[in-house]
Write a protein that holds these residues in place. Structure first.
Motif, mmCIF file in Angstrom:
data_model
loop_
_atom_site.group_PDB
_atom_site.id
_atom_site.type_symbol
_atom_site.label_atom_id
_atom_site.label_comp_id
_atom_site.label_asym_id
_atom_site.label_seq_id
_atom_site.Cartn_x
_atom_site.Cartn_y
_atom_site.Cartn_z
ATOM 1 N N ALA A 48 -9.750 3.044 2.045
ATOM 2 C CA ALA A 48 -10.900 3.159 2.939
ATOM 3 C C ALA A 48 -11.836 1.962 2.805
ATOM 4 N N LEU A 49 -11.982 1.442 1.584
ATOM 5 C CA LEU A 49 -12.927 0.347 1.344
ATOM 6 C C LEU A 49 -12.310 -1.028 1.575
ATOM 7 N N CYS A 50 -11.038 -1.200 1.186
ATOM 8 C CA CYS A 50 -10.419 -2.531 1.204
ATOM 9 C C CYS A 50 -9.269 -2.654 2.189
ATOM 10 N N GLY A 51 -8.777 -1.542 2.707
ATOM 11 C CA GLY A 51 -7.624 -1.608 3.587
ATOM 12 C C GLY A 51 -6.410 -2.148 2.857
ATOM 13 N N ARG A 53 -6.081 -5.238 1.984
ATOM 14 C CA ARG A 53 -6.422 -6.487 1.293
ATOM 15 C C ARG A 53 -6.192 -6.391 -0.213
ATOM 16 N N TRP A 54 -6.317 -5.193 -0.774
ATOM 17 C CA TRP A 54 -6.067 -5.026 -2.210
ATOM 18 C C TRP A 54 -4.599 -4.701 -2.394
ATOM 19 N N VAL A 55 -3.906 -5.533 -3.151
ATOM 20 C CA VAL A 55 -2.453 -5.466 -3.207
ATOM 21 C C VAL A 55 -1.959 -4.150 -3.808
ATOM 22 N N VAL A 56 -2.705 -3.556 -4.724
ATOM 23 C CA VAL A 56 -2.267 -2.292 -5.323
ATOM 24 C C VAL A 56 -2.296 -1.185 -4.272
ATOM 25 N N ALA A 57 -3.380 -1.119 -3.509
ATOM 26 C CA ALA A 57 -3.469 -0.109 -2.451
ATOM 27 C C ALA A 57 -2.392 -0.340 -1.401
ATOM 28 N N LEU A 58 -2.135 -1.602 -1.062
ATOM 29 C CA LEU A 58 -1.100 -1.917 -0.078
ATOM 30 C C LEU A 58 0.278 -1.485 -0.570
ATOM 31 N N THR A 59 0.574 -1.754 -1.839
ATOM 32 C CA THR A 59 1.874 -1.376 -2.394
ATOM 33 C C THR A 59 2.074 0.132 -2.343
ATOM 34 N N LEU A 60 1.045 0.886 -2.686
ATOM 35 C CA LEU A 60 1.149 2.343 -2.624
ATOM 36 C C LEU A 60 1.303 2.820 -1.180
ATOM 37 N N SER A 61 0.569 2.202 -0.263
ATOM 38 C CA SER A 61 0.670 2.595 1.143
ATOM 39 C C SER A 61 2.066 2.335 1.689
ATOM 40 N N GLN A 62 2.696 1.258 1.221
ATOM 41 C CA GLN A 62 4.031 0.917 1.706
ATOM 42 C C GLN A 62 5.104 1.893 1.217
ATOM 43 N N MET A 63 4.750 2.775 0.306
ATOM 44 C CA MET A 63 5.713 3.768 -0.168
ATOM 45 C C MET A 63 5.895 4.911 0.821
ATOM 46 N N ALA A 247 -0.063 -9.761 4.581
ATOM 47 C CA ALA A 247 -0.836 -8.649 5.141
ATOM 48 C C ALA A 247 -1.850 -9.165 6.151
ATOM 49 N N ALA A 248 -2.493 -10.290 5.833
ATOM 50 C CA ALA A 248 -3.449 -10.879 6.768
ATOM 51 C C ALA A 248 -2.745 -11.357 8.035
ATOM 52 N N ALA A 249 -1.533 -11.906 7.882
ATOM 53 C CA ALA A 249 -0.772 -12.348 9.050
ATOM 54 C C ALA A 249 -0.411 -11.168 9.941
ATOM 55 N N ASN A 275 7.436 -3.478 9.790
ATOM 56 C CA ASN A 275 7.420 -3.815 8.366
ATOM 57 C C ASN A 275 6.252 -3.155 7.645
ATOM 58 N N MET A 276 5.872 -1.976 8.103
ATOM 59 C CA MET A 276 4.754 -1.249 7.504
ATOM 60 C C MET A 276 5.021 0.237 7.662
ATOM 61 N N THR A 277 4.507 1.023 6.751
ATOM 62 C CA THR A 277 4.575 2.467 6.911
ATOM 63 C C THR A 277 3.317 2.941 7.633
ATOM 64 N N ASP A 278 3.316 4.206 7.988
ATOM 65 C CA ASP A 278 2.166 4.747 8.711
ATOM 66 C C ASP A 278 1.015 5.128 7.787
ATOM 67 N N LEU A 279 1.084 4.729 6.512
ATOM 68 C CA LEU A 279 -0.041 4.922 5.605
ATOM 69 C C LEU A 279 -0.874 3.652 5.437
ATOM 70 N N THR A 280 -0.424 2.538 5.988
ATOM 71 C CA THR A 280 -1.146 1.282 5.826
ATOM 72 C C THR A 280 -2.328 1.220 6.780
ATOM 73 N N SER A 281 -3.312 0.408 6.420
ATOM 74 C CA SER A 281 -4.450 0.226 7.317
ATOM 75 C C SER A 281 -4.048 -0.597 8.538
ATOM 76 N N ALA A 282 -2.989 -1.417 8.420
ATOM 77 C CA ALA A 282 -2.494 -2.152 9.586
ATOM 78 C C ALA A 282 -1.997 -1.177 10.647
ATOM 79 N N TYR A 283 -1.261 -0.154 10.216
ATOM 80 C CA TYR A 283 -0.814 0.872 11.163
ATOM 81 C C TYR A 283 -2.017 1.572 11.786
ATOM 82 N N ALA A 284 -3.010 1.895 10.977
ATOM 83 C CA ALA A 284 -4.202 2.561 11.511
ATOM 84 C C ALA A 284 -4.879 1.697 12.567
#
Length: 368
Positions: A48-51, A53-63, A247-249, A275-284
């Motif tokens: 919610a705070l970093c989308g 951009r934070w690699v740990v949150a992104l890695t978990l979202s990609q699961m 992720a920025a790209a 190349n993203m799951t529906d848990l990522t902020s990019a999908y949102a």
């Protein structure tokens, strides 16, 4: 001497099942469950705070849904041990899974017959896939009016064009992006949208834009291959920068898709290997302005990425483990049916097919 009368009537005998201690969660298991639930809550806050951009949150979202798999490991200890606190903790991942994926597990309601039908398939061919016959078979059996293809090598395009010329008289491949649109309807406008590169990164793949004349109704079809943000760069270099750059790209590509839709102001369908799951902020970000065909009419988790083939490992068995291929659509369009096409095409992706109804689009006329 007093007589030993033994245990009182109704009391359990020593060693009986009633006197055996019921199983309980060990302190270590309780600690692991607490850490798991705490990690999920921290992931939600970080997302919610970093989308992305934070690699740990992104890695978990990609699961994707696998993020909630540890719940099945803890469930026996919680249920057999009858631990109220453990049950409360376990309710967190269970509730999150149902919130994100519960509606997809219910069968969709029956859809009415489309007044102005248009069928679309999105499919990443995998540029190194030599099995052209299998690709032709998949596209022919899909019977889609429009095929939006990603990772289309030049020799694949030549072979497919020769085999599918009768099915798809209108074909256009963007060489730079490896994207192709095959259509039974005329392509009346073509444009490739370059995407500005984030600072310090190479330009991401462009966006292919085609306006189709569907029996007098203009429809804007956008075809995209979004930037990949796997965990291999992180593991290989112990450096989070590659994932953050990609992720920025990907966000830049999604922003450009939104701009292109606004510029055309036409009913739009976006086909992509996300190349993203529906848990990522990019999908949102893309789902905030468009509708996801699978979430509207799909049944099940809709996984499309095949492993171990996606790691370029030859195997007689490949399992679909994540949903990363999407069909989105804008207002004025309704989705009637959507499915993942099974079978082995030689690619590391499975195609996603959907039937849309353009009846709500401006200028649409019912088909005879």
């Amino acid at each position: 001497m007093p007589k030993d009368e033994g245990p009182a009537r109704g009391a359990p005998r020593p060693g009986s099942a009633a006197t055996k201690r019921r199983p309980v969660m060990t302190p270590a298991m309780g600690l692991l469950l607490s850490l798991y639930v705490g990690s999920l809550l921290a992931w939600i806050l970080a997302r919610a705070l970093c989308g992305d951009r934070w690699v740990v949150a992104l890695t978990l979202s990609q699961m994707g849904p696998w993020l909630f798999l540890p719940s099945l490991f803890f469930a026996p200890w919680v249920l057999l041990g009858r631990q109220p606190l453990g049950a409360i903790l376990l309710a967190v991942p269970a509730g999150l899974f149902l919130w994100y994926y519960g509606p997809m597990l219910l069968p969709p309601p029956a859809a009415p017959e489309p007044a102005v039908p248009l069928t679309v398939v999105t499919f990443n061919l995998q540029a190194t896939n030599p099995d052209v016959a299998a690709l032709v078979r998949v596209l022919e059996t899909s019977a889609a009016d429009v095929a939006a293809l990603q990772e289309v090598h030049g020799w694949q395009h030549s072979a497919l064009s020769a085999a599918l010329a009768g099915r798809y008289p209108h074909r256009w491949r963007d060489e730079a992006g490896g994207l192709a649109v095959y259509s039974v309807h005329p392509i009346v406008e073509r444009q490739v949208y370059d995407v500005p590169a984030p600072e310090g990164a190479e330009p991401p793949w462009p966006i292919q834009s085609a306006v189709l004349d569907v029996r007098g109704t203009p429809v804007h079809v956008l075809n995209a291959h979004l930037a990949q943000t796997g965990i291999m760069p992180l593991l290989g270099r112990l450096d989070a920068e590659p994932m953050q750059t990609f992720a920025a790209a990907r966000v830049a590509q999604i922003d450009r898709i939104g701009q292109a839709i606004q510029e055309r102001a036409l009913p739009a369908i976006v086909a992509c290997d996300g190349n993203m799951t529906d848990l990522t902020s990019a999908y949102a970000g893309i789902d905030a302005n468009l509708q996801d065909a699978w979430r509207e009419r799909g049944w099940g988790l809709g996984h499309t990425l095949l492993v171990p083939r996606s790691f370029e490992v030859a195997s007689p068995v490949n399992l679909a483990v994540l949903r990363i291929d999407y069909l989105f659509f804008s207002s004025g369009i309704r989705v009637n049916r959507v499915r993942v096409i099974p079978g082995d095409s030689g690619s590391d992706h499975r195609p996603v097919w959907a039937e849309f109804d353009l009846a709500g689009a401006p200028g649409a006329a019912s088909h005879p």
